[in-house]
Scaffold this motif. Sequence first.
Motif: not given
Length: 412
Positions: A109-130
Amino acid sequence: MISTYTTLLRTPSAWRFLTPGLVARLPYAMLGLGIVLLIKDTTGSYGMAGAVSAAAAVALAIVGPQTGRLADKYGQAAVLVPGALVHGAAVAALIVCAKTGAPTWTFFATAVAAGASVPQIGSMVRARWVAKLEGQPLLPTAFAFESVTDEFTFVVGPVVATFLATGIDPAFGLGVEAVLTVAGSLAFAAQRSTAPARRPADGTPHASAIRVAGVKVLVGAFVCIGAVFGSIQVSITAFAEESGRAGLAGALYAVFAGGSLIAGAVYGAMAWRTGAQRRLVVAFAALALGTAPLWAVPNIMVMVPVALICGLALAPTIITGYTLVEGLVPAAAKTEAFTWLTGAIGLGLAFGSTFAGIATDEFGASPAFVLTFAAAAIGLLVVAAGRRSLVPAKRAVVDVTPVDAAPLALGR
């Protein structure tokens, strides 16, 4: 090569989001391995450790693309701030449950919550480059730089997680992961001036990136890349323990990631004449060849050069995939598209770590490496079969039917 990256890094305001983005992304490579080390220490089972780590990865794969859709619609900061705080709390809860001998279901249960809430920083950085470089020759270099950054985190993250887990306590690896994730994400979210514009609220239905045929192919291929990561993560940990050098697990994994980092840096600075579709097939073929001998490695001394060579094909594969997906989707769905690939890697991590954990418990580390080769080979078949759909159209046209069960599209 140096001048190419120097020109890229002179992009105005780039360092404003790159620096906090690096801090927030470094823990990404610590989460899965940190969970494996913590749960193995408290339960004594690689199978359980792999399954709990897989639960976090599956949650990331399912929720990540939806997070990307929300970021496209409402802005990155609106998604990042609450997500980072939830992640920190979830990781803390997982540590408490594991250390206090709580029921097994609480690990999941706690691992699911931890994985679901991982910030999508890599994707957001790529979006900023675009947002800054779309249509410019430096954009592929920016994607290469981001893949090299990802690999850097996979060089440093496992070493830090393993050092803290074996040198102090298994809980320390995950604790540091949570602190860095929260601090880096909040600092990144504060850089609003570099964030891409939100999608206009004009009543037009949002076209989901997963409706594009080429994106589906890339998602399937990236699931295989994640399976390579996940199976190696568990198998190398077991291999080091069987060799009597458990503390070297992170270092061995860092060698694998180091080979990818080197290849990615060189690959991203080159001017390629061959099409990205063909390069992706070649890269997957090289990855399959590189992973083939892992099961036969007899000791750590031999594993070091084999892992280095194996890693050389990984970053070029990822860079090419991100380059292709950027051209397949409209501007309003780019963050979502990037998170589909990131989530696919997470889903592959789940499969790879779960089955590698089971295989390791039953047969040992060496036979489990066969799964690594199988994942790379399947990825090669996927991109070879779907190569035609990876050719970008003048502008992607997609079905705008609401995606009620988007994760199911992974298998279609």
